[in-house]
Design a protein around this motif. Structure first.
Motif, PDB file in Angstrom:
ATOM      1  N   ILE A  53       0.884  -1.295   0.102  1.00 61.86           N
ATOM      2  CA  ILE A  53      -0.077   0.027   0.034  1.00 61.86           C
ATOM      3  C   ILE A  53       0.847   1.259   0.005  1.00 61.86           C
ATOM      4  O   ILE A  53       0.630   2.108  -0.584  1.00 61.86           O
ATOM      5  CB  ILE A  53      -0.805  -0.167   1.265  1.00 61.86           C
ATOM      6  CG1 ILE A  53      -1.910  -1.317   1.068  1.00 61.86           C
ATOM      7  CG2 ILE A  53      -1.675   1.274   1.296  1.00 61.86           C
ATOM      8  CD1 ILE A  53      -2.864  -1.269   2.329  1.00 61.86           C
ATOM      9  N   ASN A  54       1.975   1.314   0.820  1.00 60.91           N
ATOM     10  CA  ASN A  54       2.797   2.425   0.945  1.00 60.91           C
ATOM     11  C   ASN A  54       3.516   2.523  -0.549  1.00 60.91           C
ATOM     12  O   ASN A  54       3.747   3.611  -0.954  1.00 60.91           O
ATOM     13  CB  ASN A  54       3.857   2.207   1.877  1.00 60.91           C
ATOM     14  CG  ASN A  54       3.131   2.664   3.368  1.00 60.91           C
ATOM     15  OD1 ASN A  54       2.241   3.580   3.586  1.00 60.91           O
ATOM     16  ND2 ASN A  54       3.668   1.842   4.226  1.00 60.91           N
ATOM     17  N   ALA A  55       3.817   1.480  -1.215  1.00 61.01           N
ATOM     18  CA  ALA A  55       4.439   1.692  -2.507  1.00 61.01           C
ATOM     19  C   ALA A  55       3.347   2.201  -3.427  1.00 61.01           C
ATOM     20  O   ALA A  55       3.876   2.969  -4.399  1.00 61.01           O
ATOM     21  CB  ALA A  55       4.824   0.065  -3.035  1.00 61.01           C
ATOM     22  N   ILE A  56       2.135   1.968  -3.468  1.00 59.24           N
ATOM     23  CA  ILE A  56       1.079   2.261  -4.297  1.00 59.24           C
ATOM     24  C   ILE A  56       0.973   3.697  -4.091  1.00 59.24           C
ATOM     25  O   ILE A  56       0.870   4.645  -4.892  1.00 59.24           O
ATOM     26  CB  ILE A  56       0.033   1.788  -4.155  1.00 59.24           C
ATOM     27  CG1 ILE A  56      -0.077   0.118  -4.396  1.00 59.24           C
ATOM     28  CG2 ILE A  56      -1.356   2.675  -4.738  1.00 59.24           C
ATOM     29  CD1 ILE A  56      -1.296  -0.706  -4.284  1.00 59.24           C
ATOM     30  N   ILE A  57       1.021   4.442  -2.784  1.00 58.86           N
ATOM     31  CA  ILE A  57       0.760   5.718  -2.509  1.00 58.86           C
ATOM     32  C   ILE A  57       2.236   6.474  -3.015  1.00 58.86           C
ATOM     33  O   ILE A  57       1.949   7.496  -3.623  1.00 58.86           O
ATOM     34  CB  ILE A  57       0.838   5.985  -0.819  1.00 58.86           C
ATOM     35  CG1 ILE A  57      -0.429   5.473  -0.228  1.00 58.86           C
ATOM     36  CG2 ILE A  57       1.004   7.604  -0.611  1.00 58.86           C
ATOM     37  CD1 ILE A  57      -0.384   5.054   1.079  1.00 58.86           C
ATOM     38  N   ALA A  58       3.204   6.064  -2.827  1.00 63.24           N
ATOM     39  CA  ALA A  58       4.558   6.574  -3.340  1.00 63.24           C
ATOM     40  C   ALA A  58       4.489   6.924  -5.004  1.00 63.24           C
ATOM     41  O   ALA A  58       4.641   7.776  -5.660  1.00 63.24           O
ATOM     42  CB  ALA A  58       5.789   5.750  -2.951  1.00 63.24           C
ATOM     43  N   ALA A  59       3.855   5.464  -5.742  1.00 66.41           N
ATOM     44  CA  ALA A  59       3.927   5.558  -7.020  1.00 66.41           C
ATOM     45  C   ALA A  59       2.710   6.658  -7.401  1.00 66.41           C
ATOM     46  O   ALA A  59       3.027   7.493  -8.476  1.00 66.41           O
ATOM     47  CB  ALA A  59       3.636   4.361  -7.357  1.00 66.41           C
ATOM     48  N   GLY A  60       1.790   6.519  -6.929  1.00 73.55           N
ATOM     49  CA  GLY A  60       0.645   7.696  -7.071  1.00 73.55           C
ATOM     50  C   GLY A  60       1.381   9.183  -6.915  1.00 73.55           C
ATOM     51  O   GLY A  60       0.805  10.019  -7.881  1.00 73.55           O
ATOM     52  N   ASP A  61       1.879   9.403  -5.849  1.00 74.87           N
ATOM     53  CA  ASP A  61       2.543  10.840  -5.567  1.00 74.87           C
ATOM     54  C   ASP A  61       3.464  11.047  -6.785  1.00 74.87           C
ATOM     55  O   ASP A  61       3.526  12.136  -7.286  1.00 74.87           O
ATOM     56  CB  ASP A  61       3.259  10.853  -4.330  1.00 74.87           C
ATOM     57  CG  ASP A  61       1.984  11.044  -2.951  1.00 74.87           C
ATOM     58  OD1 ASP A  61       1.127  11.332  -3.307  1.00 74.87           O
ATOM     59  OD2 ASP A  61       2.723  10.911  -1.978  1.00 74.87           O
ATOM     60  N   ALA A  62       4.284  10.166  -6.989  1.00 76.63           N
ATOM     61  CA  ALA A  62       5.235  10.642  -8.272  1.00 76.63           C
ATOM     62  C   ALA A  62       4.538  10.593  -9.559  1.00 76.63           C
ATOM     63  O   ALA A  62       5.120  11.501 -10.113  1.00 76.63           O
ATOM     64  CB  ALA A  62       6.131   9.229  -8.039  1.00 76.63           C
ATOM     65  N   ILE A  63       3.611   9.874 -10.002  1.00 76.70           N
ATOM     66  CA  ILE A  63       2.911  10.067 -10.782  1.00 76.70           C
ATOM     67  C   ILE A  63       2.305  11.149 -11.144  1.00 76.70           C
ATOM     68  O   ILE A  63       2.130  12.200 -11.936  1.00 76.70           O
ATOM     69  CB  ILE A  63       2.049   8.831 -11.207  1.00 76.70           C
ATOM     70  CG1 ILE A  63       2.867   7.577 -11.612  1.00 76.70           C
ATOM     71  CG2 ILE A  63       1.062   8.948 -12.660  1.00 76.70           C
ATOM     72  CD1 ILE A  63       1.983   6.184 -11.565  1.00 76.70           C
ATOM     73  N   LYS A  65       2.828  14.142  -9.538  1.00 75.14           N
ATOM     74  CA  LYS A  65       3.832  15.304  -9.824  1.00 75.14           C
ATOM     75  C   LYS A  65       4.196  15.343 -11.211  1.00 75.14           C
ATOM     76  O   LYS A  65       4.122  16.481 -11.652  1.00 75.14           O
ATOM     77  CB  LYS A  65       5.043  14.952  -9.060  1.00 75.14           C
ATOM     78  CG  LYS A  65       5.034  15.331  -7.511  1.00 75.14           C
ATOM     79  CD  LYS A  65       6.219  15.063  -6.985  1.00 75.14           C
ATOM     80  CE  LYS A  65       6.029  15.266  -5.308  1.00 75.14           C
ATOM     81  NZ  LYS A  65       7.034  14.637  -4.496  1.00 75.14           N
ATOM     82  N   ASN A  66       4.195  14.102 -12.081  1.00 74.27           N
ATOM     83  CA  ASN A  66       4.459  14.281 -13.528  1.00 74.27           C
ATOM     84  C   ASN A  66       3.512  14.744 -14.127  1.00 74.27           C
ATOM     85  O   ASN A  66       3.080  15.328 -15.136  1.00 74.27           O
ATOM     86  CB  ASN A  66       4.829  12.879 -13.902  1.00 74.27           C
ATOM     87  CG  ASN A  66       6.432  12.776 -13.706  1.00 74.27           C
ATOM     88  OD1 ASN A  66       7.245  13.640 -13.244  1.00 74.27           O
ATOM     89  ND2 ASN A  66       6.823  11.625 -14.150  1.00 74.27           N
ATOM     90  N   ILE A  67       2.104  14.196 -14.033  1.00 79.04           N
ATOM     91  CA  ILE A  67       0.793  14.338 -14.894  1.00 79.04           C
ATOM     92  C   ILE A  67       0.263  15.712 -14.621  1.00 79.04           C
ATOM     93  O   ILE A  67      -0.519  15.998 -15.270  1.00 79.04           O
ATOM     94  CB  ILE A  67       0.258  13.131 -15.238  1.00 79.04           C
ATOM     95  CG1 ILE A  67      -0.575  12.900 -14.111  1.00 79.04           C
ATOM     96  CG2 ILE A  67       1.204  12.166 -15.900  1.00 79.04           C
ATOM     97  CD1 ILE A  67      -1.610  11.493 -14.263  1.00 79.04           C
TER      98      ILE A  67
END
Length: 69
Positions: A53-63, A65-67
């Motif tokens: 779940i924390n990895a999903i949160i981190a990926a979501g945050d990073a994505i 920021k990009n889009i």
């Protein structure tokens, strides 16, 4: 992969063309989705699930920021 590695490698996360073309809805709801995931992770005991779940949160945050800018 930890959250720092995910953030550092966000450009390696492949997205569908739709994600980059029509992302306004996702940008709009991400804060609510993230809040729900953060609440959910506090109820989970399994460390693997918590990490996921924390990895999903981190990926979501990073994505986001990009889009979403």
């Amino acid at each position: 992969m930890n959250t720092q590695e995910i953030s550092a490698n966000v450009n390696d996360i492949s997205l569908t063309p739709t994600a980059t073309e029509d992302h306004s809805k996702l940008c709009e709801i991400w804060p609510t989705v993230k809040e729900g995931l953060e609440i959910l992770v506090t109820f989970i005991k399994n460390p693997f699930v918590k990490l996921s779940i924390n990895a999903i949160i981190a990926a979501g945050d990073a994505i986001m920021k990009n889009i979403c800018g």
